[in-house]
Enzyme design. Structure first.
Site, PDB file in Angstrom:
ATOM      1  CG  ASP A 185      -1.744   1.208   1.389  1.00 13.54           C
ATOM      2  OD1 ASP A 185      -2.356   1.623   0.389  1.00 13.54           O
ATOM      3  OD2 ASP A 185      -1.803   1.760   2.506  1.00 13.54           O
ATOM      4  CG  ASP A 219      -1.379   7.686   0.795  1.00 17.96           C
ATOM      5  OD1 ASP A 219      -0.276   8.025   0.318  1.00 17.96           O
ATOM      6  OD2 ASP A 219      -2.467   7.991   0.286  1.00 17.96           O
TER       7      ASP A 219
END
EC number: 3.1.3.-
Length: 182
Positions: free
Chosen positions: A7, A9
């Site tokens: 991922d 953020d």
């Protein structure tokens, strides 16, 4: 191919409930670019799967998103790291797309782009939806406590993710993986 899906953020850069809207707001987490470099140098293929509903909400453009990804790639490259593919969902939560995590569409895009199966690879995220997307695609879930990860950790058992590995940050996961390679 040894694939790791990250991922963005909260894993590679600081997260914000107000969204990361500019390249100046895209601030790398300590050790994240170095971890990508160490993993790349060890022969891992690194891909990104990231929800970016700020595009649909009008908070930033696709050009700004690309500039953020260029910054991220340049920082990783400074440490010998490389992203083989960056898959992102530009849709909002109510857009009824098939790519917004927790659905596995972004991981399927990575599989198609790289010509590999993600089954058995690692999915590293800071939220339950990241891990759910990974599990749906046959990945091994890894939670990092950065970003929203510390809050998500308490929800792992309720989300049937109690077997997820948990690390303080991406650097801790890289240490684990590099010290336990077969």
């Amino acid at each position: 191919m040894k694939l790791i899906i990250l991922d963005r953020d909260g894993v590679l850069n600081e997260d914000s409930d107000a969204f990361i809207k500019t390249t100046d707001e895209w601030i790398p987490l300590p050790g994240s670019a170095e971890a990508v470099g160490r993993l790349t140098q060890a022969g891992y293929t690194i891909a990104i799967a990231t929800n970016q509903s700020g595009v649909a909400r009008g908070y930033f453009s696709l050009e700004t998103l690309q500039a953020m990804h260029d910054k991220m790639a340049a920082l990783a490259a400074e440490h010998g790291g490389k992203f083989a593919h960056i898959a992102f969902c530009p849709h909002g939560p109510d857009d009824d797309c098939d790519c917004r995590k927790p659905l596995p569409g972004l991981i399927q895009q990575i599989e198609q782009a790289l010509g590999v199966s993600a089954k058995g690879s690692w999915m590293v995220g800071d939220s339950i939806r990241d891990l759910e997307a990974g599990v749906a695609a046959g990945c091994q879930p890894v939670l990092v406590r950065t970003g929203k990860g510390a809050k998500s950790e308490a929800k792992l058992a309720d989300a049937h993710l109690s077997k997820a590995l948990v690390f303080d940050d991406l650097a801790g996961f890289a240490d684990y993986l590099l010290n336990n390679q077969q």
